[in-house]
Design a protein around this motif. Structure first.
Motif, short mmCIF file in Angstrom:
data_model
loop_
_atom_site.label_atom_id
_atom_site.label_comp_id
_atom_site.label_asym_id
_atom_site.label_seq_id
_atom_site.Cartn_x
_atom_site.Cartn_y
_atom_site.Cartn_z
N LYS A 69 0.80 -1.31 -0.06
CA LYS A 69 0.03 -0.17 -0.07
C LYS A 69 0.80 1.35 -0.01
CE LYS A 69 -4.03 -1.99 2.25
NZ LYS A 69 -5.10 -1.80 3.33
N LYS A 70 2.02 1.17 0.82
CA LYS A 70 2.91 2.53 0.81
C LYS A 70 3.49 2.48 -0.43
CE LYS A 70 3.97 2.51 5.77
NZ LYS A 70 5.08 2.20 6.82
N LYS A 72 2.28 1.65 -3.48
CA LYS A 72 1.16 2.05 -4.54
C LYS A 72 0.85 3.66 -4.25
CE LYS A 72 -3.39 1.17 -6.20
NZ LYS A 72 -4.65 0.29 -6.02
#
Length: 222
Positions: A69-70, A72
Motif C-alpha cells: 500500500k505504501k 502504491k
C-alpha cells in the motif's frame, strides 16, 4: 407287525391378503418395467455434479500488505507543494496615494494602500495561486493552474510591478494587482499552466531566466 398309519390332516390353505397400497406399488413398478429403455434419458444425465473445491488463498503477511500500500501510494502521489513566491503587493502602489495625502482627498487612497500592504498576501506555488485579502486578511481565494484559461497583464511603474487578469474555465476572473518581481513571477505562472492557456495568452517569456515549461500538477485544491 403292520404299522399303524395315522392319517395326516390336510393343513388348511392360507390366503395372502395384501393391502391396496402395496398392490398399487406393484402395478406401477410393472408398468415402468414394460417401458422401453430407449425412451428414458441416459442414466448419466441423472448423475450428481462433481463438487468443486475452492483453492485456498496463500496467506499474506500484514507487513507485506502494508508495504504494498505504501509503494502504491508513493507511485501515484503528486510531488510536494513548493512555494515559489510569497509576499505583499509591491510598495510602488502606495507612491501616488502618498503624494496625494497633501490634499484631503488623498487620505482615503493612502489608507487603502497601507491596508493592502498589511493584509494582502500573494502566494505562488507549484500547485496553485493563493490571494489573501480583505479586512484583516480574512478572505482567501485559491485557483489551481488547470483552471486558468488565459492571462492578460499590464506593467506598472516601468516594469517594477504589474497587474494580471486571469480568465478561468468557469467564466470567472481573478485579478492580481501590483505583483512584485512581476516578470519572474509571470514567467513561473505561465510555465505551470496548460499549453492551451499559453497559446490563448500569446505567451512570450519576459525574463531572461524564465523557468522551463512543465506540465501542471494534477492535484485538487484542498
Amino acid at each position: 407287525p403292520a404299522q399303524s398309519r395315522i392319517p395326516l390332516e390336510a393343513s388348511p390353505r392360507k390366503t395372502l391378503i395384501m393391502p391396496k397400497s402395496s398392490s398399487i406399488v406393484l402395478i406401477a413398478t410393472a408398468a415402468l418395467a414394460a417401458v422401453d429403455a430407449s425412451v428414458l434419458p441416459h442414466a448419466s444425465a441423472f448423475r450428481a455434479p462433481r463438487p468443486v473445491f475452492a483453492r485456498a488463498r496463500p496467506s499474506t503477511s500484514p507487513f507485506l500488505v502494508m508495504q504494498a500500500k505504501k509503494e502504491k501510494a508513493a507511485a501515484v502521489a503528486p510531488p510536494p507543494e513548493v512555494t515559489f513566491f510569497e509576499g505583499p503587493p509591491s510598495w510602488t502602489e502606495a507612491i501616488v496615494p502618498g503624494i496625494s495625502i497633501i490634499t484631503v482627498l488623498g487620505i482615503v487612497p493612502f489608507a487603502a494602500a497601507l491596508s493592502r500592504q498589511a493584509w494582502t498576501r500573494y502566494k505562488i506555488t507549484n500547485r496553485r495561486i493563493s490571494i489573501q485579502s480583505g479586512w484583516g486578511g480574512n478572505d482567501l481565494v485559491e485557483v489551481v493552474y488547470r483552471d486558468i484559461a488565459s492571462v492578460k497583464f499590464i506593467y506598472r511603474f516601468g516594469g517594477l510591478s504589474g497587474d494580471m487578469v486571469m480568465d478561468l474555465t468557469d467564466g470567472a476572473k481573478l485579478e492580481i494587482r501590483s505583483m512584485p518581481e512581476f516578470e519572474k513571477n509571470y514567467d513561473y505562472i505561465m510555465s505551470q499552466v496548460s499549453p492551451a492557456c499559453r497559446e490563448a495568452s500569446d505567451y512570450k517569456p519576459l525574463s531572461k531566466d524564465s523557468p522551463a515549461i512543465v506540465e501542471p500538477v494534477a492535484a485538487e485544491s484542498e
